[in-house]
Design a protein around this motif. Structure first.
Motif, PDB file in Angstrom:
ATOM      1  N   LYS A  28       0.980  -1.187  -0.096  1.00  0.00           N
ATOM      2  CA  LYS A  28      -0.518   0.287  -0.129  1.00  0.00           C
ATOM      3  C   LYS A  28       0.777   1.369  -0.058  1.00  0.00           C
ATOM      4  CE  LYS A  28      -4.466  -1.369   1.729  1.00  0.00           C
ATOM      5  NZ  LYS A  28      -4.974  -1.474   2.870  1.00  0.00           N
ATOM      6  N   LYS A  29       1.811   1.365   0.480  1.00  0.00           N
ATOM      7  CA  LYS A  29       3.010   2.144   0.201  1.00  0.00           C
ATOM      8  C   LYS A  29       3.827   2.394  -0.560  1.00  0.00           C
ATOM      9  CE  LYS A  29       4.301   2.194   5.474  1.00  0.00           C
ATOM     10  NZ  LYS A  29       5.195   1.548   6.032  1.00  0.00           N
ATOM     11  N   LEU A  30       3.226   1.083  -1.127  1.00  0.00           N
ATOM     12  CA  LEU A  30       4.302   1.482  -3.016  1.00  0.00           C
ATOM     13  C   LEU A  30       2.775   1.996  -4.144  1.00  0.00           C
ATOM     14  CD1 LEU A  30       6.197  -1.620  -3.075  1.00  0.00           C
ATOM     15  CD2 LEU A  30       7.416   0.814  -2.848  1.00  0.00           C
ATOM     16  N   GLY A  31       1.674   1.972  -3.472  1.00  0.00           N
ATOM     17  CA  GLY A  31       0.131   2.624  -3.942  1.00  0.00           C
ATOM     18  C   GLY A  31      -0.154   1.696  -4.830  1.00  0.00           C
ATOM     19  N   ALA A  32      -0.195   0.111  -4.335  1.00  0.00           N
ATOM     20  CA  ALA A  32      -1.216  -1.104  -4.644  1.00  0.00           C
ATOM     21  C   ALA A  32      -2.676  -0.572  -4.308  1.00  0.00           C
ATOM     22  CB  ALA A  32      -0.931  -2.365  -3.913  1.00  0.00           C
ATOM     23  N   VAL A  33      -3.167  -0.722  -5.155  1.00  0.00           N
ATOM     24  CA  VAL A  33      -4.940  -0.482  -5.588  1.00  0.00           C
ATOM     25  C   VAL A  33      -5.410  -2.472  -4.471  1.00  0.00           C
ATOM     26  CG1 VAL A  33      -7.205  -0.430  -6.605  1.00  0.00           C
ATOM     27  CG2 VAL A  33      -4.579   0.844  -7.070  1.00  0.00           C
ATOM     28  N   GLU A  34      -6.713  -2.506  -4.461  1.00  0.00           N
ATOM     29  CA  GLU A  34      -7.037  -3.832  -3.942  1.00  0.00           C
ATOM     30  C   GLU A  34      -8.353  -4.379  -4.303  1.00  0.00           C
ATOM     31  OE1 GLU A  34      -9.379  -6.259   0.033  1.00  0.00           O
ATOM     32  OE2 GLU A  34      -8.066  -4.349   0.193  1.00  0.00           O
ATOM     33  N   TYR A  35      -8.168  -5.347  -5.133  1.00  0.00           N
ATOM     34  CA  TYR A  35      -9.157  -5.956  -5.740  1.00  0.00           C
ATOM     35  C   TYR A  35      -9.320  -6.989  -5.111  1.00  0.00           C
ATOM     36  CZ  TYR A  35      -7.322  -2.960  -9.532  1.00  0.00           C
ATOM     37  OH  TYR A  35      -6.621  -1.605 -10.289  1.00  0.00           O
ATOM     38  N   GLY A  36     -10.977  -7.214  -5.793  1.00  0.00           N
ATOM     39  CA  GLY A  36     -11.512  -8.580  -5.383  1.00  0.00           C
ATOM     40  C   GLY A  36     -12.245  -8.224  -3.961  1.00  0.00           C
ATOM     41  N   ARG A  37     -12.367  -6.967  -3.613  1.00  0.00           N
ATOM     42  CA  ARG A  37     -12.791  -7.618  -1.492  1.00  0.00           C
ATOM     43  C   ARG A  37     -14.193  -7.854  -1.546  1.00  0.00           C
ATOM     44  NH1 ARG A  37     -12.151  -1.147  -0.276  1.00  0.00           N
ATOM     45  NH2 ARG A  37      -9.703  -1.438  -0.149  1.00  0.00           N
ATOM     46  N   LYS A  38     -15.423  -7.940  -2.627  1.00  0.00           N
ATOM     47  CA  LYS A  38     -16.386  -8.409  -2.352  1.00  0.00           C
ATOM     48  C   LYS A  38     -15.805  -9.933  -1.688  1.00  0.00           C
ATOM     49  CE  LYS A  38     -19.931  -5.672  -5.462  1.00  0.00           C
ATOM     50  NZ  LYS A  38     -19.735  -5.623  -5.463  1.00  0.00           N
ATOM     51  N   PHE A  99      -3.797  -7.027  -4.916  1.00  0.00           N
ATOM     52  CA  PHE A  99      -3.131  -5.771  -5.086  1.00  0.00           C
ATOM     53  C   PHE A  99      -2.355  -5.766  -6.189  1.00  0.00           C
ATOM     54  CE2 PHE A  99      -3.459  -6.406   0.065  1.00  0.00           C
ATOM     55  CZ  PHE A  99      -3.797  -4.650   0.362  1.00  0.00           C
ATOM     56  N   VAL A 100      -2.558  -4.854  -7.153  1.00  0.00           N
ATOM     57  CA  VAL A 100      -2.297  -4.797  -7.697  1.00  0.00           C
ATOM     58  C   VAL A 100      -1.013  -3.117  -7.873  1.00  0.00           C
ATOM     59  CG1 VAL A 100      -1.927  -3.840 -10.286  1.00  0.00           C
ATOM     60  CG2 VAL A 100      -3.372  -5.712  -9.151  1.00  0.00           C
ATOM     61  N   ILE A 101       0.165  -3.335  -8.136  1.00  0.00           N
ATOM     62  CA  ILE A 101       0.926  -1.994  -7.799  1.00  0.00           C
ATOM     63  C   ILE A 101       0.903  -1.481  -9.448  1.00  0.00           C
ATOM     64  CG2 ILE A 101       2.981  -0.750  -7.686  1.00  0.00           C
ATOM     65  CD1 ILE A 101       3.275  -3.428  -5.230  1.00  0.00           C
ATOM     66  N   PRO A 102       0.796  -0.613  -9.436  1.00  0.00           N
ATOM     67  CA  PRO A 102       0.427   0.587 -11.180  1.00  0.00           C
ATOM     68  C   PRO A 102       2.114   0.620 -11.628  1.00  0.00           C
ATOM     69  CG  PRO A 102      -0.469   2.097  -9.618  1.00  0.00           C
ATOM     70  CD  PRO A 102      -0.057   0.526  -8.429  1.00  0.00           C
ATOM     71  N   ASP A 103       2.035  -0.244 -13.194  1.00  0.00           N
ATOM     72  CA  ASP A 103       3.109  -0.112 -13.264  1.00  0.00           C
ATOM     73  C   ASP A 103       4.473  -1.457 -13.687  1.00  0.00           C
ATOM     74  OD1 ASP A 103       2.377   1.669 -15.264  1.00  0.00           O
ATOM     75  OD2 ASP A 103       3.084   2.839 -14.425  1.00  0.00           O
ATOM     76  N   ALA A 104       4.053  -1.865 -12.011  1.00  0.00           N
ATOM     77  CA  ALA A 104       4.948  -3.077 -11.349  1.00  0.00           C
ATOM     78  C   ALA A 104       4.943  -4.334 -12.517  1.00  0.00           C
ATOM     79  CB  ALA A 104       4.822  -4.013 -10.079  1.00  0.00           C
ATOM     80  N   GLU A 105       6.403  -5.113 -12.781  1.00  0.00           N
ATOM     81  CA  GLU A 105       6.376  -5.950 -13.496  1.00  0.00           C
ATOM     82  C   GLU A 105       5.550  -7.629 -13.314  1.00  0.00           C
ATOM     83  OE1 GLU A 105       8.014  -6.658 -16.202  1.00  0.00           O
ATOM     84  OE2 GLU A 105       8.168  -4.446 -16.802  1.00  0.00           O
ATOM     85  N   LEU A 106       4.900  -8.078 -14.045  1.00  0.00           N
ATOM     86  CA  LEU A 106       4.644  -9.732 -13.189  1.00  0.00           C
ATOM     87  C   LEU A 106       5.618 -10.652 -13.182  1.00  0.00           C
ATOM     88  CD1 LEU A 106       1.298 -10.907 -15.877  1.00  0.00           C
ATOM     89  CD2 LEU A 106       1.125  -9.888 -12.800  1.00  0.00           C
ATOM     90  N   CYS A 107       5.123 -11.229 -11.997  1.00  0.00           N
ATOM     91  CA  CYS A 107       6.250 -12.069 -11.060  1.00  0.00           C
ATOM     92  C   CYS A 107       6.843 -13.132 -12.150  1.00  0.00           C
ATOM     93  CB  CYS A 107       6.304 -12.917  -9.828  1.00  0.00           C
ATOM     94  SG  CYS A 107       7.565 -13.725  -8.675  1.00  0.00           S
ATOM     95  N   LEU A 164      -6.085  -4.300 -15.850  1.00  0.00           N
ATOM     96  CA  LEU A 164      -6.833  -2.591 -15.839  1.00  0.00           C
ATOM     97  C   LEU A 164      -5.311  -2.473 -15.334  1.00  0.00           C
ATOM     98  CD1 LEU A 164     -10.216  -2.906 -13.408  1.00  0.00           C
ATOM     99  CD2 LEU A 164      -9.575  -1.870 -16.063  1.00  0.00           C
ATOM    100  N   ASN A 165      -4.210  -2.449 -14.848  1.00  0.00           N
ATOM    101  CA  ASN A 165      -2.901  -2.365 -14.538  1.00  0.00           C
ATOM    102  C   ASN A 165      -2.018  -2.265 -15.823  1.00  0.00           C
ATOM    103  OD1 ASN A 165      -0.810  -1.480 -12.344  1.00  0.00           O
ATOM    104  ND2 ASN A 165      -0.003  -3.467 -13.568  1.00  0.00           N
ATOM    105  N   ARG A 166      -2.801  -2.829 -16.967  1.00  0.00           N
ATOM    106  CA  ARG A 166      -1.098  -2.744 -18.006  1.00  0.00           C
ATOM    107  C   ARG A 166      -1.969  -1.895 -18.963  1.00  0.00           C
ATOM    108  NH1 ARG A 166      -2.666  -8.796 -18.897  1.00  0.00           N
ATOM    109  NH2 ARG A 166      -1.308  -9.706 -17.035  1.00  0.00           N
ATOM    110  N   ASN A 167      -2.965  -1.116 -18.543  1.00  0.00           N
ATOM    111  CA  ASN A 167      -4.375  -0.536 -19.494  1.00  0.00           C
ATOM    112  C   ASN A 167      -3.642   1.363 -18.746  1.00  0.00           C
ATOM    113  OD1 ASN A 167      -4.786  -1.810 -21.138  1.00  0.00           O
ATOM    114  ND2 ASN A 167      -6.748  -2.083 -20.671  1.00  0.00           N
TER     115      ASN A 167
END
Length: 167
Positions: A28-38, A99-107, A164-167
């Motif tokens: 979250k400190k790196l700007g991660a966005v959470e998805y799938g909360r439901k 969590f997805v960090i914007p513009d982060a590379e996939l492992c 969404l992160n890739r766009n």
């Protein structure tokens, strides 16, 4: 042996939740966005119910150690090694939430070289192998089906978040 195994697995899961919480704060400190909360509360509930049903089936229906334990137990241990290989490969990016960090590379290291979702494969195998170790066929069947339904939702949500992160 059953209660020792259950204790180890429950301790493992609780430790993973603490690790996930620590990692959540980091990303979250790196700007991660959470998805799938439901669906997340249902995912956590499913895992808790798995252990409850497994323990109840073994105890109430007096299930015993499988005659195949010599084959099943090494596979269970291998699955645990793959679980931690996946966790260590992701480092502080690993989490039980999405969590997805914007513009982060996939492992693409460790088991992620061969699968986008190795931890989901691990869970699927656990939901089959652990109950089979004690002839808990009802638990194995029920949670294999429930997990397949949950993974359909979860993986779609994760892929959507990554797109969404890739766009």
């Amino acid at each position: 042996m059953f209660w020792l195994m259950i204790s180890i697995l429950l301790l493992q899961r609780v430790s993973e939740l603490f690790l996930a919480n620590r990692n959540e704060n980091t990303v979250k400190k790196l700007g991660a966005v959470e998805y799938g909360r439901k669906h997340y509360p249902f995912l956590v509930s499913m895992h808790g119910l798995f252990f409850l049903c497994f323990m109840l089936e073994v105890n109430l229906l007096e299930r015993t150690l499988s005659g195949w334990w010599g084959i099943l137990l090494p596979f269970i241990c291998l699955v645990q090694l793959i679980r931690y290989w996946a966790i260590f490969s992701l480092g502080f990016y690993w989490n039980t939430k999405i969590f997805v960090i914007p513009d982060a590379e996939l492992c693409s290291k460790g088991p992620y070289k061969w699968s986008r979702h190795p931890n989901y494969i691990v869970v699927a195998l656990e939901f089959i192998l652990l109950p089979l170790l004690y002839n808990a066929y009802v638990t194995a069947f029920m949670f294999t089906v429930l997990n397949a339904c949950m993974m359909r939702i979860r993986i779609q949500e994760e892929e959507k978040a990554l797109q969404l992160n890739r766009n």
